[in-house]
Design an enzyme around this catalytic site. Structure first.
Site, PDB file in Angstrom:
ATOM      1  N   LEU A 156     -36.959 -19.476   9.143  1.00 50.06           N
ATOM      2  CA  LEU A 156     -36.908 -19.284   7.690  1.00 50.06           C
ATOM      3  C   LEU A 156     -38.042 -18.377   7.213  1.00 50.06           C
ATOM      4  O   LEU A 156     -39.128 -18.364   7.796  1.00 50.06           O
ATOM      5  CB  LEU A 156     -37.006 -20.641   6.992  1.00 50.06           C
ATOM      6  CG  LEU A 156     -35.852 -21.600   7.301  1.00 50.06           C
ATOM      7  CD1 LEU A 156     -36.144 -22.985   6.745  1.00 50.06           C
ATOM      8  CD2 LEU A 156     -34.556 -21.065   6.730  1.00 50.06           C
ATOM      9  N   HIS A 214     -37.947 -31.447  16.404  1.00 50.62           N
ATOM     10  CA  HIS A 214     -37.925 -30.526  17.551  1.00 50.62           C
ATOM     11  C   HIS A 214     -37.962 -31.352  18.834  1.00 50.62           C
ATOM     12  O   HIS A 214     -38.731 -32.307  18.946  1.00 50.62           O
ATOM     13  CB  HIS A 214     -39.140 -29.596  17.487  1.00 50.62           C
ATOM     14  CG  HIS A 214     -39.164 -28.615  18.621  1.00 50.62           C
ATOM     15  ND1 HIS A 214     -38.309 -27.527  18.677  1.00 50.62           N
ATOM     16  CD2 HIS A 214     -39.905 -28.580  19.760  1.00 50.62           C
ATOM     17  CE1 HIS A 214     -38.540 -26.861  19.804  1.00 50.62           C
ATOM     18  NE2 HIS A 214     -39.495 -27.478  20.468  1.00 50.62           N
TER      19      HIS A 214
HETATM   20  C1  GAR Z   1     -31.754 -31.576  18.495  1.00 43.04           C
HETATM   21  O1  GAR Z   1     -32.170 -31.906  19.787  1.00 43.04           O
HETATM   22  C2  GAR Z   1     -32.910 -31.034  17.678  1.00 43.04           C
HETATM   23  O2  GAR Z   1     -34.120 -31.654  17.978  1.00 43.04           O
HETATM   24  C3  GAR Z   1     -32.923 -29.582  18.108  1.00 43.04           C
HETATM   25  O3  GAR Z   1     -31.575 -29.223  18.150  1.00 43.04           O
HETATM   26  C4  GAR Z   1     -30.817 -30.371  18.526  1.00 43.04           C
HETATM   27  C5  GAR Z   1     -29.691 -30.522  17.538  1.00 43.04           C
HETATM   28  O4  GAR Z   1     -28.815 -31.526  17.944  1.00 43.04           O
HETATM   29  N1  GAR Z   1     -33.699 -28.766  17.226  1.00 43.04           N
HETATM   30  C6  GAR Z   1     -34.407 -27.719  17.613  1.00 43.04           C
HETATM   31  O5  GAR Z   1     -34.419 -27.314  18.764  1.00 43.04           O
HETATM   32  C7  GAR Z   1     -35.213 -27.035  16.525  1.00 43.04           C
HETATM   33  N2  GAR Z   1     -36.178 -26.164  17.080  1.00 43.04           N
HETATM   34  P1  GAR Z   1     -27.867 -32.222  16.899  1.00 43.04           P
HETATM   35  O6  GAR Z   1     -27.105 -31.098  16.203  1.00 43.04           O
HETATM   36  O7  GAR Z   1     -26.960 -33.065  17.732  1.00 43.04           O
HETATM   37  O8  GAR Z   1     -28.704 -33.019  15.954  1.00 43.04           O
END
Ligand code: GAR
Length: 217
Positions: free
Chosen positions: A93, A109
């Site tokens: 963002l 994260h």
């Molecule tokens: C999750 O593991 C979240 O922590 C990660 O994406 C995944 C989404 O899963 N986020 C990142 O990597 C942000 N940098 P979800 O759509 O099943 O919640």
């Protein structure tokens, strides 16, 4: 009653965990909208099934970052959220947008930050040979996967772990951690003061410990 907007890009399991928490009788907020940066994100169906309004600001249709952010800012301001939650939202963002929601925008994260920023965090953790891995909830700042850390969840890494086994173990903790932190926020027990996190939460709750629980897949 406070209003929450959740930003997603993918399958939406963290979104589902937040929706389930918001269904609790004494939950002091309402999820008013889910905004996806991908038109076909599976998480949109999760939101619709729960009767939550959805909006798409398609990153693919807006390769220009600033334009994308303008559209996203417009979509957000339509809902006037008190709190913005990034739940698997895979866009960086702009500074302006992040500043508008300073202290009111959280991200989860899948690593114990500051280790393993960016993508493929579980692969990174296995390659590094760490024995402990996990997830972090933090306030959002313009720099990717930075920002004042609020709380973390730690899980063991086993020698035989595959990337997907480790990811599943971390994800289960994400689903416990994120709603809990959001609840602190809603209860006024958590704030960003300057660049510091002020918490009125017992220290032992700031680290969810899947290790002591003896998680074993
Ligand atoms: C999750 O593991 C979240 O922590 C990660 O994406 C995944 C989404 O899963 N986020 C990142 O990597 C942000 N940098 P979800 O759509 O099943 O919640």
């Amino acid at each position: 009653m406070k209003s929450i907007v959740i930003l997603i890009s993918g399958r939406g399991t963290n979104l589902k965990a937040l929706i389930d928490a918001a269904r609790l009788e004494d939950w002091p907020a309402r999820i008013v909208a889910v905004i996806s940066s991908r038109e076909h994100a599976a998480g949109l169906a999760v939101a619709l099934k729960a009767g939550i309004a959805v909006d798409v600001v398609d990153a693919a249709a807006h390769p220009d970052r600033l334009l994308f952010d303008q559209k996203l800012a417009q979509a957000l301001s339509r809902h006037q959220p008190d709190l913005v939650l990034l739940a698997g939202f895979m866009r960086i963002l702009s500074e302006d947008l992040v500043r508008d929601y300073h202290g009111r925008m959280l991200n989860i994260h899948p690593s114990l930050l500051p280790a393993f920023k960016g993508l493929h965090t579980h692969r990174q953790a296995l390659a590094a040979g760490v024995r402990v891995h996990g997830a972090t909830v933090h306030f959002v700042v313009p720099e990717l996967d930075h920002g004042p850390i609020i709380a973390q969840a730690a899980v063991p890494v086993f020698p035989e772990d595959s990337e997907s086994a480790l990811a599943a173990r971390v994800l289960a903790e994400e689903h416990r951690l994120y709603p809990r932190v959001v609840r602190w926020m809603l209860d006024g027990r958590l704030a960003l003061v300057g660049s510091r996190v002020r918490v009125d939460v017992p220290q032992d709750q700031l680290l969810l410990d899947g290790i002591v629980k003896g998680v074993r897949s």
